[in-house]
Design an enzyme around this catalytic site. Structure first.
Site, PDB file in Angstrom:
ATOM      1  N   ARG A  34     -18.011  25.770  81.354  1.00 56.57           N
ATOM      2  CA  ARG A  34     -17.324  26.542  82.912  1.00 56.57           C
ATOM      3  C   ARG A  34     -17.455  28.384  82.089  1.00 56.57           C
ATOM      4  O   ARG A  34     -17.699  29.673  82.684  1.00 56.57           O
ATOM      5  CB  ARG A  34     -16.883  27.027  83.271  1.00 56.57           C
ATOM      6  N   LYS A 196     -16.638   7.958  98.097  1.00 57.81           N
ATOM      7  CA  LYS A 196     -16.619   7.736  99.502  1.00 57.81           C
ATOM      8  C   LYS A 196     -18.067   7.963 100.444  1.00 57.81           C
ATOM      9  O   LYS A 196     -18.232   9.331 100.396  1.00 57.81           O
ATOM     10  CB  LYS A 196     -15.496   7.901 100.194  1.00 57.81           C
ATOM     11  N   GLY A 347     -18.720  16.947  88.750  1.00 61.77           N
ATOM     12  CA  GLY A 347     -18.566  16.698  87.277  1.00 61.77           C
ATOM     13  C   GLY A 347     -19.160  15.700  86.882  1.00 61.77           C
ATOM     14  O   GLY A 347     -19.816  15.357  85.844  1.00 61.77           O
ATOM     15  N   GLY A 370     -17.892  20.366  95.169  1.00 59.45           N
ATOM     16  CA  GLY A 370     -17.968  21.498  96.721  1.00 59.45           C
ATOM     17  C   GLY A 370     -18.341  22.283  96.897  1.00 59.45           C
ATOM     18  O   GLY A 370     -19.028  21.548  98.263  1.00 59.45           O
TER      19      GLY A 370
HETATM   20  P1  AMP Z   1     -16.570  11.169  94.301  1.00 57.42           P
HETATM   21  O1  AMP Z   1     -15.967  12.362  92.883  1.00 57.42           O
HETATM   22  O2  AMP Z   1     -16.862  10.941  94.945  1.00 57.42           O
HETATM   23  O3  AMP Z   1     -18.691  11.445  94.128  1.00 57.42           O
HETATM   24  O4  AMP Z   1     -16.116  10.166  93.507  1.00 57.42           O
HETATM   25  C1  AMP Z   1     -16.546  10.042  91.652  1.00 57.42           C
HETATM   26  C2  AMP Z   1     -15.700   8.353  91.998  1.00 57.42           C
HETATM   27  O5  AMP Z   1     -16.044   7.058  92.587  1.00 57.42           O
HETATM   28  C3  AMP Z   1     -15.806   8.036  90.928  1.00 57.42           C
HETATM   29  O6  AMP Z   1     -13.936   8.265  90.358  1.00 57.42           O
HETATM   30  C4  AMP Z   1     -16.298   6.286  90.323  1.00 57.42           C
HETATM   31  O7  AMP Z   1     -15.064   5.629  89.690  1.00 57.42           O
HETATM   32  C5  AMP Z   1     -15.802   5.673  92.367  1.00 57.42           C
HETATM   33  N1  AMP Z   1     -17.152   5.180  92.603  1.00 57.42           N
HETATM   34  C6  AMP Z   1     -18.570   5.045  92.030  1.00 57.42           C
HETATM   35  N2  AMP Z   1     -18.911   3.777  92.230  1.00 57.42           N
HETATM   36  C7  AMP Z   1     -17.774   3.292  92.445  1.00 57.42           C
HETATM   37  C8  AMP Z   1     -17.007   1.514  93.100  1.00 57.42           C
HETATM   38  N3  AMP Z   1     -18.532   1.001  93.531  1.00 57.42           N
HETATM   39  N4  AMP Z   1     -16.115   1.533  93.538  1.00 57.42           N
HETATM   40  C9  AMP Z   1     -15.061   2.454  93.308  1.00 57.42           C
HETATM   41  N5  AMP Z   1     -15.100   3.487  92.949  1.00 57.42           N
HETATM   42  C10 AMP Z   1     -16.130   3.611  93.125  1.00 57.42           C
END
Ligand code: AMP
Length: 388
Positions: A34, A196, A347, A370
């Protein structure tokens, strides 16, 4: 958006909002991407005869000054990359001490203010704080694309009080991501992962009508599989979003590609015992942790021939090397595409691309997770609006 071409900076003190929210461990900066991304704007301002005063946040301090959120470790990194001394001002950014410490800053010189989130009004976009900060400069430049979706004092508030423009990074990001919104070349494939559905529902809903295919991996895939009646064991999912997931599958089912197999673990750990199962038949005592080998092949195949690709979010718990191969497979498949416009934001996906050593094969790597998602949701970013 106004750009540096529209701003007279000769002999002026220019306040620049950058995104130096860097990963720091034991006082040592772990990644300088960055800072590097901000250099073109800084060089241009300095060559144009400005004195540059930098503002950034770092982490999420909640109670004023907290030593672990100080920008002190960033000053020497910036000095080295910029090739110039940097005056680090350790007092609270809007304090009289800060104003005094900047009084003799001359054109060609650079100062780095302390974490703007040490000021209680920053995240509330407090007008009095914005005005106080604005008094430190004669002009304002927003170059913090990673913060441009925040209506905060140092991002958008200050622009009300000063002649303002977007910096080179902001301009590049808005242009590169804009290509994903205005007439992207087809076939357009989006890969979404992460924990999620709820976090990314808006971007999923906004993009589904526009894309040819959407590959959904990571933890969010299990909500879709459960909605279809699949057995997902102990995998992460959101029961509140089952109806929504079914609705999306009913409307856009032909575009949505879900993982058909899953690498499961018997514990949420890098040392877990692993086994591969169909995503809709995961044993009760196991948890889906990554897309399986068949899905890696299917996701790579779905990318072949794409002319536009956007990727956000890991395919599994990639922080554990045992469960990183799905995410790495997507990074490799993306890097191999020829003649496609490829954009990676967020990230985790950016760090997977960087680790794969193939970042140079990607058309655009966004510095804002974001912010890039909000742009793709079709939202206007408060920072961009403020300098427009
Ligand atoms: P995000 O910030 O929404 O892109 O989510 C990233 C996070 O999702 C990372 O820390 C991953 O460890 C988590 N993640 C990805 N796949 C899974 C899974 N199958 N079960 C639990 N966490 C997950």
């Amino acid at each position: 958006m106004k750009t540096l071409e529209n701003l007279n900076v000769q002999g002026k003190r220019v306040l620049v909002r950058v995104d130096y929210n860097l990963p720091i461990k034991d006082g040592v900066v772990q990644d300088t991407t960055r800072v590097e991304a901000s250099l073109p704007t800084l060089h241009k301002l300095l060559e144009g005869g400005a004195a540059v005063i930098l503002m950034s946040h770092l982490g999420r301090p909640k109670n004023g000054i907290e030593d672990k959120f100080r920008l002190a470790p960033i000053a020497p990194v910036l000095e080295k990359l910029l090739g110039k001394p940097v005056r680090y001002v350790a007092s609270s950014p809007a304090s009289n001490e800060t104003a005094a410490a900047l009084a003799d800053l001359k054109p060609g010189e650079v100062a780095l203010l302390e974490n703007v989130r040490f000021e209680a009004g920053e995240e509330k976009n407090d007008r009095a704080l914005s005005e106080k900060l604005s008094k430190l400069g004669d002009a304002f430049v927003l170059d913090a694309f990673g913060s441009a979706h925040r209506a905060h004092s140092s991002v958008s508030g200050v622009a009300e009080f000063l002649p303002s423009a977007g910096g080179i990074l902001l301009e590049q990001e808005v242009k590169a991501l804009g290509q994903l919104i205005a007439n992207p070349n087809a076939p357009y494939v989006v890969i979404i992962g992460g924990a999620k559905v709820s976090d990314k529902l808006k971007v999923i809903e906004n993009l589904l009508p526009k894309v040819d295919k959407m590959l959904i991996g990571g933890g969010m895939a299990y909500t879709f599989v459960k909605a279809q009646g699949g057995k997902i064991g102990k995998s992460i999912h959101e029961d509140d979003f089952l109806t929504k997931a079914l609705e999306l599958l009913a409307t856009y089912g032909s575009k949505i590609v879900l993982p058909t197999d899953t690498l499961c673990g018997d514990a949420f750990s890098n040392e877990a015992n692993t086994s591969v199962h169909p995503t809709n038949a995961i044993p009760d005592d196991l948890e889906g942790m990554d897309i399986g080998p068949d899905s890696q092949v299917a996701f790579a195949a779905a990318l072949v021939g794409a002319k536009t690709v956007f990727w956000n979010g890991p395919m599994g718990v990639f922080e554990f090397p045992t469960f990183a191969s799905g995410t790495n497979a997507v990074a490799n498949a993306l890097a191999k595409l020829e003649g496609a416009y490829t954009v990676v934001g967020g990230g985790d996906s950016v760090s997977a691309i960087n680790k794969s050593g193939q970042a140079d094969k990607i058309s655009h790597i966004s510095t804002g997770g974001g912010a890039s998602l909000e742009l793709l949701e079709g939202l206007e970013l408060p920072g961009v609006v403020a300098v427009s």
